[in-house]
Structures are given as C-alpha cells and as structure tokens.
Design an enzyme around this catalytic site. Sequence first.
Site, PDB file in Angstrom:
ATOM      1  N   GLU A 224      35.805  -0.520  59.081  1.00  0.00           N
ATOM      2  CA  GLU A 224      34.915  -1.681  59.122  1.00  0.00           C
ATOM      3  C   GLU A 224      34.946  -2.170  60.560  1.00  0.00           C
ATOM      4  O   GLU A 224      35.998  -2.548  61.066  1.00  0.00           O
ATOM      5  CB  GLU A 224      35.427  -2.745  58.153  1.00  0.00           C
ATOM      6  CG  GLU A 224      34.413  -3.824  57.879  1.00  0.00           C
ATOM      7  CD  GLU A 224      34.975  -5.192  58.120  1.00  0.00           C
ATOM      8  OE1 GLU A 224      35.865  -5.621  57.385  1.00  0.00           O
ATOM      9  OE2 GLU A 224      34.518  -5.834  59.095  1.00  0.00           O
ATOM     10  N   CYS A 261      34.507 -10.970  61.510  1.00  0.00           N
ATOM     11  CA  CYS A 261      33.515  -9.892  61.536  1.00  0.00           C
ATOM     12  C   CYS A 261      32.192 -10.352  60.933  1.00  0.00           C
ATOM     13  O   CYS A 261      31.177  -9.678  61.071  1.00  0.00           O
ATOM     14  CB  CYS A 261      34.038  -8.659  60.817  1.00  0.00           C
ATOM     15  SG  CYS A 261      34.724  -9.021  59.227  1.00  0.00           S
TER      16      CYS A 261
HETATM   17  P1  NAP Z   1      41.249  -2.579  67.866  1.00  0.00           P
HETATM   18  O1  NAP Z   1      41.366  -2.450  69.336  1.00  0.00           O
HETATM   19  O2  NAP Z   1      40.145  -1.836  67.236  1.00  0.00           O
HETATM   20  O3  NAP Z   1      42.651  -2.132  67.242  1.00  0.00           O
HETATM   21  C1  NAP Z   1      42.917  -2.139  65.841  1.00  0.00           C
HETATM   22  C2  NAP Z   1      44.025  -1.145  65.533  1.00  0.00           C
HETATM   23  O4  NAP Z   1      43.520   0.180  65.722  1.00  0.00           O
HETATM   24  C3  NAP Z   1      45.246  -1.252  66.432  1.00  0.00           C
HETATM   25  O5  NAP Z   1      46.383  -0.948  65.653  1.00  0.00           O
HETATM   26  C4  NAP Z   1      45.017  -0.158  67.463  1.00  0.00           C
HETATM   27  O6  NAP Z   1      46.171   0.480  67.969  1.00  0.00           O
HETATM   28  C5  NAP Z   1      44.304   0.887  66.669  1.00  0.00           C
HETATM   29  N1  NAP Z   1      43.394   1.662  67.524  1.00  0.00           N
HETATM   30  C6  NAP Z   1      42.307   1.192  68.199  1.00  0.00           C
HETATM   31  N2  NAP Z   1      41.710   2.193  68.852  1.00  0.00           N
HETATM   32  C7  NAP Z   1      42.411   3.316  68.589  1.00  0.00           C
HETATM   33  C8  NAP Z   1      42.294   4.674  68.980  1.00  0.00           C
HETATM   34  N3  NAP Z   1      41.314   5.086  69.780  1.00  0.00           N
HETATM   35  N4  NAP Z   1      43.212   5.545  68.527  1.00  0.00           N
HETATM   36  C9  NAP Z   1      44.213   5.147  67.727  1.00  0.00           C
HETATM   37  N5  NAP Z   1      44.390   3.878  67.328  1.00  0.00           N
HETATM   38  C10 NAP Z   1      43.502   2.975  67.748  1.00  0.00           C
HETATM   39  O7  NAP Z   1      41.067  -4.085  67.434  1.00  0.00           O
HETATM   40  P2  NAP Z   1      41.788  -5.419  67.910  1.00  0.00           P
HETATM   41  O8  NAP Z   1      43.035  -5.169  68.670  1.00  0.00           O
HETATM   42  O9  NAP Z   1      41.908  -6.216  66.692  1.00  0.00           O
HETATM   43  O10 NAP Z   1      40.736  -6.151  68.832  1.00  0.00           O
HETATM   44  C11 NAP Z   1      40.071  -5.552  69.895  1.00  0.00           C
HETATM   45  C12 NAP Z   1      38.581  -5.791  69.739  1.00  0.00           C
HETATM   46  O11 NAP Z   1      38.161  -5.363  68.439  1.00  0.00           O
HETATM   47  C13 NAP Z   1      38.155  -7.231  69.796  1.00  0.00           C
HETATM   48  O12 NAP Z   1      38.001  -7.703  71.101  1.00  0.00           O
HETATM   49  C14 NAP Z   1      36.899  -7.219  69.013  1.00  0.00           C
HETATM   50  O13 NAP Z   1      35.827  -6.844  69.833  1.00  0.00           O
HETATM   51  C15 NAP Z   1      37.098  -6.174  67.973  1.00  0.00           C
HETATM   52  N6  NAP Z   1      37.434  -6.661  66.609  1.00  0.00           N
HETATM   53  C16 NAP Z   1      36.494  -6.614  65.661  1.00  0.00           C
HETATM   54  C17 NAP Z   1      36.801  -7.023  64.382  1.00  0.00           C
HETATM   55  C18 NAP Z   1      35.791  -6.962  63.296  1.00  0.00           C
HETATM   56  O14 NAP Z   1      36.114  -7.333  62.188  1.00  0.00           O
HETATM   57  N7  NAP Z   1      34.606  -6.493  63.571  1.00  0.00           N
HETATM   58  C19 NAP Z   1      38.057  -7.491  64.052  1.00  0.00           C
HETATM   59  C20 NAP Z   1      39.015  -7.521  65.056  1.00  0.00           C
HETATM   60  C21 NAP Z   1      38.681  -7.085  66.323  1.00  0.00           C
HETATM   61  P3  NAP Z   1      47.235  -0.175  68.969  1.00  0.00           P
HETATM   62  O15 NAP Z   1      48.210  -0.772  68.063  1.00  0.00           O
HETATM   63  O16 NAP Z   1      47.872   0.944  69.686  1.00  0.00           O
HETATM   64  O17 NAP Z   1      46.501  -1.137  69.820  1.00  0.00           O
END
Ligand code: NAP
Length: 485
Positions: A224, A261
């Site tokens: 999601e 989200c």
């Molecule tokens: P994220 O960067 O997508 O990370 C979520 C989880 O997935 C973390 O555990 C991360 O690992 C892992 N992950 C992300 N990319 C990966 C990859 N390429 N390979 C392996 N694992 C990966 O989300 P976030 O930290 O919550 O926030 C970052 C951005 O996501 C925000 O600035 C926002 O734009 C977006 N976001 C969107 C929603 C939504 O509901 N749409 C919710 C939250 C965030 P690590 O533990 O190693 O970091």
Amino acid sequence: MIQNENEIDVVVKQAEAGFQFLQQCNVIERAKLMHAIADEIEAIDSMLIETAHLETALPVSRLEGEKSRTVNQWRMYANAVHTGLYSEARIDQSPDGKIDLRKYNKGLGPVVVFGASNFPFAFSTAGGDTASAIGAGCSVIVKAHPAHVKTSQLMADAIHRGISKYGASADIFSHVVSNSFEIGQQLVKHRLVKAVAFTGSFAGGKALFDLGQSRPDPIPVFAEMGSINPVFVLPDYLTDNGEAFAKQYIGSLTLGVGQFCTNPGVLIGLEGEKLDTLKADLKREIQAVATGKMLHQGILDHYNQLRGEMIGCNGVNILAEGTDNVQEGFAQAMLVETDAAQVLHNPELLEEVFGPFGLVISCADRHEMKILMEHLVGQITLTFAASDDDMWKYQDLFTIAQNKCGRLLFQGMPTGVEVKHAMQHGGPFPATTDSRFTSVGPDAIKRFLRPISFQNWPDEFLPKELQDGNPLQIERLVNQHWTKE
Ligand code: NAP
C-alpha cells in the site's frame, strides 16, 4: 539485530515450522489464539504509549486511540475467522455418488510484514497485516520499522506472551530488527517466504514488489503506497457550504501533520467566483495551522524537498502557509494553486507530498475537469463535495471515478479509516500493487489465503472445515445451498 543471510535463514525456517503448526489449527483455534494475543496487547501498561510517543512524536491521545483500534482489529478479525467466512467451504457431490469435491481456503505460508512509520500500532508489528496473516493461518516475520524499534519490541513481546498463554508454537511469529534495506530484501527473496505486506513509500513498495516478482517462484507483495486522494468540489455544493468545507478540508489535510495515506492532498474545482471565495476561506484556515512535529527526520526532509520542487514548478503559486514558528523536526503547512492545463502538461504535479501540503487545481470547465479525472492514476480514495443537484449533473465524472479508487466518498473527508467488513482500503496501482484486496477490515485476511480442492478424499482425513459432520458449525455451500448442516 539481524545482520546476515545465515541469521535470516534461521528465522525463516522457524517461520516455516510455525506455519506447519498453524496448518494443524482450525478456524476456531486460530480465533482463540488471536483473542489471546489481543488480551496481551490490551494489557500492556502505559510504557507502550510513552515509548511510542517518544519515538514518533505522535500525541498521547492519538496513540491511545490507535492502541484500542489495534486491539479491536485483532478481535474483529478473530471473530470473522471463527465464523468460517474466509474458509469459503464448498461441497459438491455428484448425484451418482462418484465425484465428491470439497474446497476451502488455506494459508499461503510464511508472510513477511514491513512495519509502517506512520501507524506504530495499527499498521506495524501488531497491526492489521500481522493479525490478518495469522487469521489466515500464516506465520509472520515482522521487519520492524527503524523509526520505532522499542515500540515494536514491546508489541512483539506482547504477541509472544499471547502465543505462549494460548499454548501455540513460538515459531508462528518472529521480530526482525535491522538497519539495512538488504535484510528486508533477503527476507522477500527467501524461498520459504510466500507473501509480503507493506505500507509506506512508492519507492519502497515498488522495489519490494519487483523483487517478489523477480524470484524464480514469484510471490504476491501487497504494497500500500502513496495516494493524493483527490477531492472534487462541485459548484452547486459551494453555494451554501464553502466556508464549512474550507474548515473541514484544511482540518483533514493537516491532521496528524498530514502523515496519512488518506490525506486529501489535491482539491479540484471549477474556476470562477465560487472557487475564488473558497480559496480565500482556505487561505484563512491554513494560516491558523500550527507547525507540527513529523514522525522522523527522513520524512521531514522528504516533505521539505518535495514541497520545494512543487513550488519551483511553472504555474504553481503559493496560496498560503501555516504559522512559521518552525522548530527542529517540525513541518509548516502549505497550500498552493495551479490550473488544470499546467497539471495536464506536467503530471508530476499529481505526485504525493507526504505531509500537510495541499494543491488546489482550477479547471476551466466541466470538460477539462473530466479530462483531469481521466488522467488520474489509481488512488486509495476519491471524494466528491457535491449537492444532490451536482450529483445529477456530473454523473459522467462518477462513472470514471469508480475505476480510479478503492473508496469513493460523497462529502466528508477521507482521513479516518473505519475498520469494518465493508471497508476497502486499497485501490488501483500505484495506490497499491493489487486493487483486488484491502489492507483494512477483516477482508484483509483474503490476501494470505489460497483455495484447495479435495476430490473423493476420506472424511476423517479432511480438514475439519470440510468434514461431513461440520464439527466447526460453519456456514458452507453444500450442493449449491448455504447451510450449517
Ligand atoms: P519507506 O521508506 O517506504 O520504508 C518502509 C519500510 O520499508 C522500512 O522498513 C524500510 O526499510 C523498508 N524499505 C523501503 N524501501 C526499501 C527497499 N528498497 N528495500 C528494502 N526495504 C525497503 O517509508 P517510511 O520510512 O515510512 O517513510 C518514507 C516516505 O514514505 C515518506 O516520506 C512518505 O513519502 C512515504 N510514506 C507513505 C505512506 C503511505 O501510507 N502512503 C506511509 C508512510 C510513509 P528500512 O528499515 O531499512 O528503512
């Protein structure tokens, strides 16, 4: 802290043993196990809220509400599992007695769950993904979100206490902490892992989805991801409701510092006097919004970067900003405006800015509004602020809208996701990687099930859900009739 492939292999093999244990548990036993876990989450003392507050900066009242929601999720999903709703048991016997076919749904196997940053309870370690996977009879490996590892550990301990009190195998749940993408990626690639659930960024979700598809044996990755949740405000509705709507919209846009989200990041209306008046109301409302602390520095940096890119685009003007007493870690709300022609020329303007940021788009006429609607990619939600009169006049828009989102709202705001059977929290790509499923509500369990048929199988060796005597007393479709007989 997990550091290498050998350690991952140990964890996944445990999860496989946990899956074998769960395969022996019928729906009633799984429901009892889920209630035992819910009891332990409910019983965690105030340390959980304090820890989560320190790690995420989310207000205590919000966290208390989210904890109750999380407990309710476990109980509601448990009750749904108990009824046999998701077993979907079917029995067909040929009149001549030669063919006896029986089908039900069973768990896929070990599931990897990536905890989300913005819901430390409801979409993380003990969140809906974990509850629905266990409800489906799958073991779970949670990859904790690095922004709230201590909170995650407290939840993992509660889950283990629940498992132990019920008397299940500890292998059905594992908690993995790591500070590298690689560990998460290796989990997705492991041959014994059979599905993945993720909530977060588009980049993260898509990368993990691609990884799942590139395996020799591809697996489903239910991600999601981002959504701008457009709100279409129609002209007749604005005649009497503009001021109240502006208050409601800005409240929803800036709720929880915009970190949902379902945040309504884009507002679309028809240019003219009514929209001008609305913009003045929106401006006044957002100027009163105080700065708020974001979940972590990475999210704040991302917000400021994307916001900067947006206001650097041709034809985008700042309408107004929130109060400017910005402290370390805090974000300032912002509302910008452009017109549909600019957006159609530069679709990047329709990308999510995660945080308290809104884009108001004015369309020259209803034809341009329809073209803009056709250009939208998949969304979690789409809202119409419309009167009855608008509803009759804009039916062509509503027809297109149904193919663009998972949840369609008439008035109201999309933030605030009810945990119910009738909830659809998902949507066409890129909102999620599979629009057929929801990640909120008991139907989330369906993601982790697959059907299997037994042909002429001896009764005593069938799963209880399919045995002649219906020992679990679940509703079944027997020779085309719903019955508990
Ligand atoms: P994220 O960067 O997508 O990370 C979520 C989880 O997935 C973390 O555990 C991360 O690992 C892992 N992950 C992300 N990319 C990966 C990859 N390429 N390979 C392996 N694992 C990966 O989300 P976030 O930290 O919550 O926030 C970052 C951005 O996501 C925000 O600035 C926002 O734009 C977006 N976001 C969107 C929603 C939504 O509901 N749409 C919710 C939250 C965030 P690590 O533990 O190693 O970091």
